[in-house]
Structures are given as structure tokens and as C-alpha cells.
Design a protein around this motif. Structure first.
Motif, PDB file in Angstrom:
ATOM      1  N   ARG A   1       0.866  -1.181   0.000  1.00  0.00           N
ATOM      2  CA  ARG A   1       0.000   0.000   0.000  1.00  0.00           C
ATOM      3  C   ARG A   1       0.897   1.224   0.000  1.00  0.00           C
ATOM      4  O   ARG A   1       1.365   1.676   1.042  1.00  0.00           O
ATOM      5  CB  ARG A   1      -0.904  -0.004   1.239  1.00  0.00           C
ATOM      6  CG  ARG A   1      -2.147   0.850   1.066  1.00  0.00           C
ATOM      7  CD  ARG A   1      -3.019   0.809   2.287  1.00  0.00           C
ATOM      8  NE  ARG A   1      -2.536   1.701   3.339  1.00  0.00           N
ATOM      9  CZ  ARG A   1      -3.102   1.831   4.532  1.00  0.00           C
ATOM     10  NH1 ARG A   1      -4.161   1.094   4.840  1.00  0.00           N
ATOM     11  NH2 ARG A   1      -2.619   2.660   5.422  1.00  0.00           N
TER      12      ARG A   1
ATOM     13  N   GLY B   1       6.165   1.914   1.491  1.00  0.00           N
ATOM     14  CA  GLY B   1       4.752   1.610   1.634  1.00  0.00           C
ATOM     15  C   GLY B   1       4.441   0.981   2.979  1.00  0.00           C
ATOM     16  O   GLY B   1       5.304   0.875   3.859  1.00  0.00           O
TER      17      GLY B   1
ATOM     18  N   HIS C   1       1.884  -2.348   4.809  1.00  0.00           N
ATOM     19  CA  HIS C   1       1.056  -3.517   4.540  1.00  0.00           C
ATOM     20  C   HIS C   1      -0.378  -3.061   4.281  1.00  0.00           C
ATOM     21  O   HIS C   1      -0.789  -1.972   4.716  1.00  0.00           O
ATOM     22  CB  HIS C   1       1.098  -4.490   5.716  1.00  0.00           C
ATOM     23  CG  HIS C   1       2.425  -5.146   5.912  1.00  0.00           C
ATOM     24  ND1 HIS C   1       3.015  -5.929   4.955  1.00  0.00           N
ATOM     25  CD2 HIS C   1       3.292  -5.121   6.970  1.00  0.00           C
ATOM     26  CE1 HIS C   1       4.180  -6.381   5.406  1.00  0.00           C
ATOM     27  NE2 HIS C   1       4.371  -5.889   6.619  1.00  0.00           N
ATOM     28  N   TYR C   2      -1.152  -3.905   3.598  1.00  0.00           N
ATOM     29  CA  TYR C   2      -2.538  -3.529   3.296  1.00  0.00           C
ATOM     30  C   TYR C   2      -3.359  -3.325   4.568  1.00  0.00           C
ATOM     31  O   TYR C   2      -4.361  -2.618   4.569  1.00  0.00           O
ATOM     32  CB  TYR C   2      -3.178  -4.584   2.396  1.00  0.00           C
ATOM     33  CG  TYR C   2      -2.515  -4.659   1.035  1.00  0.00           C
ATOM     34  CD1 TYR C   2      -2.553  -3.580   0.153  1.00  0.00           C
ATOM     35  CD2 TYR C   2      -1.816  -5.788   0.647  1.00  0.00           C
ATOM     36  CE1 TYR C   2      -1.925  -3.624  -1.075  1.00  0.00           C
ATOM     37  CE2 TYR C   2      -1.187  -5.854  -0.588  1.00  0.00           C
ATOM     38  CZ  TYR C   2      -1.244  -4.770  -1.437  1.00  0.00           C
ATOM     39  OH  TYR C   2      -0.614  -4.826  -2.653  1.00  0.00           O
TER      40      TYR C   2
ATOM     41  N   ASP D   1       3.405   7.072  -4.025  1.00  0.00           N
ATOM     42  CA  ASP D   1       2.523   6.890  -2.879  1.00  0.00           C
ATOM     43  C   ASP D   1       1.421   7.934  -3.010  1.00  0.00           C
ATOM     44  O   ASP D   1       1.705   9.129  -2.919  1.00  0.00           O
ATOM     45  CB  ASP D   1       3.291   7.077  -1.570  1.00  0.00           C
ATOM     46  CG  ASP D   1       2.484   6.651  -0.348  1.00  0.00           C
ATOM     47  OD1 ASP D   1       1.376   6.102  -0.541  1.00  0.00           O
ATOM     48  OD2 ASP D   1       2.964   6.861   0.779  1.00  0.00           O
ATOM     49  N   PRO D   2       0.186   7.536  -3.308  1.00  0.00           N
ATOM     50  CA  PRO D   2      -0.316   6.167  -3.307  1.00  0.00           C
ATOM     51  C   PRO D   2       0.188   5.340  -4.497  1.00  0.00           C
ATOM     52  O   PRO D   2       0.700   5.880  -5.478  1.00  0.00           O
ATOM     53  CB  PRO D   2      -1.835   6.354  -3.400  1.00  0.00           C
ATOM     54  CG  PRO D   2      -2.004   7.659  -4.112  1.00  0.00           C
ATOM     55  CD  PRO D   2      -0.866   8.516  -3.624  1.00  0.00           C
ATOM     56  N   SER D   3       0.021   4.024  -4.383  1.00  0.00           N
ATOM     57  CA  SER D   3       0.449   3.104  -5.422  1.00  0.00           C
ATOM     58  C   SER D   3      -0.338   3.323  -6.706  1.00  0.00           C
ATOM     59  O   SER D   3      -1.536   3.604  -6.674  1.00  0.00           O
ATOM     60  CB  SER D   3       0.238   1.656  -4.960  1.00  0.00           C
ATOM     61  OG  SER D   3       1.051   1.345  -3.857  1.00  0.00           O
TER      62      SER D   3
ATOM     63  N   LYS E   1      -3.778   0.707 -11.964  1.00  0.00           N
ATOM     64  CA  LYS E   1      -4.778   1.195 -11.009  1.00  0.00           C
ATOM     65  C   LYS E   1      -5.475   2.458 -11.482  1.00  0.00           C
ATOM     66  O   LYS E   1      -6.697   2.607 -11.342  1.00  0.00           O
ATOM     67  CB  LYS E   1      -4.112   1.444  -9.654  1.00  0.00           C
ATOM     68  CG  LYS E   1      -5.080   1.860  -8.552  1.00  0.00           C
ATOM     69  CD  LYS E   1      -4.360   1.968  -7.221  1.00  0.00           C
ATOM     70  CE  LYS E   1      -5.324   2.334  -6.101  1.00  0.00           C
ATOM     71  NZ  LYS E   1      -4.610   2.455  -4.796  1.00  0.00           N
TER      72      LYS E   1
END
Length: 360
Positions: free
Chosen positions: A232, A254, A256-257, A279-281, A308
Motif C-alpha cells: 500500500r 509503503g 502492509h494492506y 505513494d499512493p500506489s 490502477k
């Protein structure tokens, strides 16, 4: 067998769109459509191009027609696995060789593999199919296969491998997961691989500590670069150095989710920093470094597709920065970005199920 040609469901002369850029309005033309998850493509000398579909099909496309190429390897088309990259080497006119990366069955699991075959003269079949490399050991997960294959200037091959969702494996030189490997075209180990003489290490490994590099390209000086998925946040662009450790999962920009912190922070001695991170991905996939042939202003710039946010990111400068986002109604989820021989920029849109071309 007689080749079966399919009329493509478009007319390239009428289906065109425009795309705004720092150099003005650019034209976007659909070159091939009707694909189911087009993952990669590459150009053949003299015209025409090859396209992979993730479910295992390879197509030859030219002049408004496409045909399926027989003789491709059996793939594990599950999760993020399947038929992935396709690469046409510089000596194709004489060798007729084509290289494919894919997820290969390994016991109860699967691993990223590289195969080569010779494309016959009517572009309908691969013959003499050989498996040149496969990651060891296999994994039962369906994530993070990578994978791109790039021909280096010296003729060796680089292959990018994800860590298959097993984070610690990216720091384990006994495993291929989470690495960039380097092999000769016959699958042997080239001179100069950094860990070839290290006890217990996989001799193909060139660099390690990668998460899931789905973009890879040479710059105009012949240096290797990768674009790789973070968790993330923390998607990275890295210049790949011989023997270098890129830190995953010890360092990352990042999280972790779940929102939890990853590893030990963003930096650690002995581990490389990214040249750029998002960031964001953006979920980066295909990657290309531009020659400047059609747009001299973009010479040396890096183009990375976003899965995305449905755009192509143009990165430029030193230090590297995101200069602009190229987006139109036709972009969709970008799986691959390539420069054509004439300098136009082509991309594979998973959302559109199409291969499209950007020109002036």
C-alpha cells in the motif's frame, strides 16, 4: 495446417482518440482489439507484432488480421499467473527465436519460467520449444510472478521474478523469488554473475530484494531498470546494479494492506534506495525508456503503465520525477508500453482489450 485469420473488430482508420500532453494533443489509434487480458507485445522486423494473452494464447497481428500462434508452452492461468511477457531478440531475422515468460506447473505449485521457440515462416507456430529457466522452488500461491524478459547489449537475458507473496524469500539467495536473474540464451550461466561462486546461492541471480517487478527496460546507455509493485504505497522504479539488494521486505516506502509498518523503515545500510517511488500506489506494469525518435523532447524519459489509475506515467530528470500522466478515454488498465521502430509509443490496455498507438 492452414492458418486461420480473424478479422479484428475495428477499423484503425476511423477509431482514433486524442490525448493531451506537455507537447500538445497526440493521436491515439487502436491497432488491434478483442483481446482477453493482453499482457505483453513486441514488434517483428518488417511489420506485424506478437501479443500474449494471460490465459495462454499468443497472437500474430498484421494488417488488420490476427492469427493464433500454435506451440506455446502450457501455462498455469490462475491468479496473476499465465502467459506473460514476449520478447523478439535483435537477431530475429536470422534466428527466428521468440522468448516467452510464463507461470509453469511445478508439482502442486507453479513458478515463473522462460521458454524459447522458433517462429515459422508464416508466423503460425512455434517450433523447437525449450524451457531455458524456471524459478526454484515452486510456490502454491497465485501472486507475484513478475515477469519481463529483456535482452542486454551483450546478448544475455534478464528475467524479473516476483517473490510469489512469500516476503522473506526476496532476501534468500537460495531461492529465485524476488530477484532479477541473468542467463545466456541457451540457459547457461554467464560469466560475471555476482553469486555464481557463492555456496548455496542460485547462480542466475543478478539482483534481489524485489517485490513484484512487472516492468523492465534498458536505458539508452544499456543500463537495466525495473518498475515494481509495492504494497500500500511504495511502488518503485529502480536502476538495477549487479549484486545489489533492493530491500524488500526489510525496507519500503509503503505499508502492509492492513496499515501496519513494513520491516525496519525506509532505509538500511547495504540496501538500495529507489530512483522514484509512488505513494499512493499506481500498480505499475510495462515499462519503456524512450529514444526520442518521434519526440526528441522525451529522449531518455521513462514511461510506465498504471493498472490502477489507467494512465501512462512519464518520468524524467535527475533526480527522477513524475513529469506528467498521459491519459485518454482509451487508456484503461495499462499492461505494457513499447516504442515502435518509427518512434511512436504503443501500449496494451487490459481495460480496452486492445493494443493502441500514440503518434503526433
Amino acid at each position: 495446417m492452414t492458418a486461420t485469420f480473424l478479422l479484428l473488430p475495428f477499423s484503425a482508420t476511423v477509431q482514433a482518440d486524442t490525448l493531451g500532453s506537455s507537447l500538445g494533443q497526440l493521436r491515439v489509434t487502436k491497432m488491434a482489439g478483442g483481446f482477453d487480458v493482453p499482457w505483453a507485445f513486441d514488434f517483428l522486423p518488417g511489420g506485424g507484432f506478437l501479443v500474449t494473452e494471460r490465459d495462454g494464447v499468443l497472437f500474430y497481428v498484421r494488417g488488420g488480421k490476427r492469427n493464433q500462434v500454435r506451440g506455446t508452452p502450457a501455462v498455469v492461468a490462475a491468479g496473476q499467473g499465465g502467459l506473460l511477457d514476449v520478447m523478439v531478440p535483435r537477431d530475429f531475422r536470422t534466428s527466428r527465436e521468440v522468448f516467452l515468460t510464463f507461470s509453469k506447473r511445478q508439482g502442486r505449485g507453479a513458478g515463473t519460467a522462460l521458454a524459447s521457440g522458433r517462429l515459422n515462416r508464416d508466423n503460425t507456430a512455434l517450433t523447437d520449444l525449450r524451457i531455458l529457466f524456471e524459478a526454484a522452488p515452486g510456490s502454491s500461491g497465485g501472486r507475484h510472478f513478475g515477469s519481463r524478459v529483456v535482452e542486454a547489449r551483450d546478448g544475455t537475458l534478464f528475467i524479473s521474478l516476483g517473490e510469489r507473496g512469500d516476503r522473506p524469500s526476496a532476501q534468500n539467495l537460495r531461492l529465485h523469488q524476488g530477484s532479477v536473474v541473468r542467463i545466456n540464451r541457451d540457459g547457461t550461466i554467464p560469466a560475471g554473475n555476482p553469486f555464481a561462486g557463492t555456496a548455496g546461492a542460485q547462480p542466475e541471480i543478478w539482483s534481489y530484494g524485489h517485490r513484484n517487478p512487472q516492468g523492465m527496460a534498458l536505458d539508452l546507455q544499456g543500463n537495466l531498470w525495473v518498475a515494481e509493485h509495492g504494497a500500500r504505497g511504495g511502488d518503485e522504479v529502480n536502476r538495477v546494479h549487479r549484486g545489489a539488494n533492493y530491500g524488500w521486505p526489510v525496507i519500503s516506502y509503503g505499508r502492509h494492506y492492513s496499515g501496519a509498518r513494513i520491516g525496519e523503515g525506509t532505509a538500511k545500510p547495504g540496501m538500495e534506495q529507489p530512483e522514484w517511488y509512488w505513494d499512493p500506489s499506481i500498480a505499475p506494469s510495462g515499462m519503456m525508456i524512450y529514444s526520442g525518435r518521434m519526440w526528441p523532447e522525451w529522449r531518455g524519459d521513462i514511461f510506465v503503465g498504471s493498472l490502477k489509475f489507467d494512465y501512462i506515467s512519464r518520468l524524467s530528470g535527475g533526480p527522477l520525477r513524475e513529469a506528467e500522466q498521459l491519459r485518454s478515454g482509451e487508456t484503461g488498465r495499462i499492461r505494457d508500453v513499447q516504442e515502435a521502430p518509427d518512434g511512436s509509443i504503443w501500449f496494451a490496455s487490459e481495460g480496452e482489450g486492445a493494443i493502441l498507438r500514440i503518434t503526433r
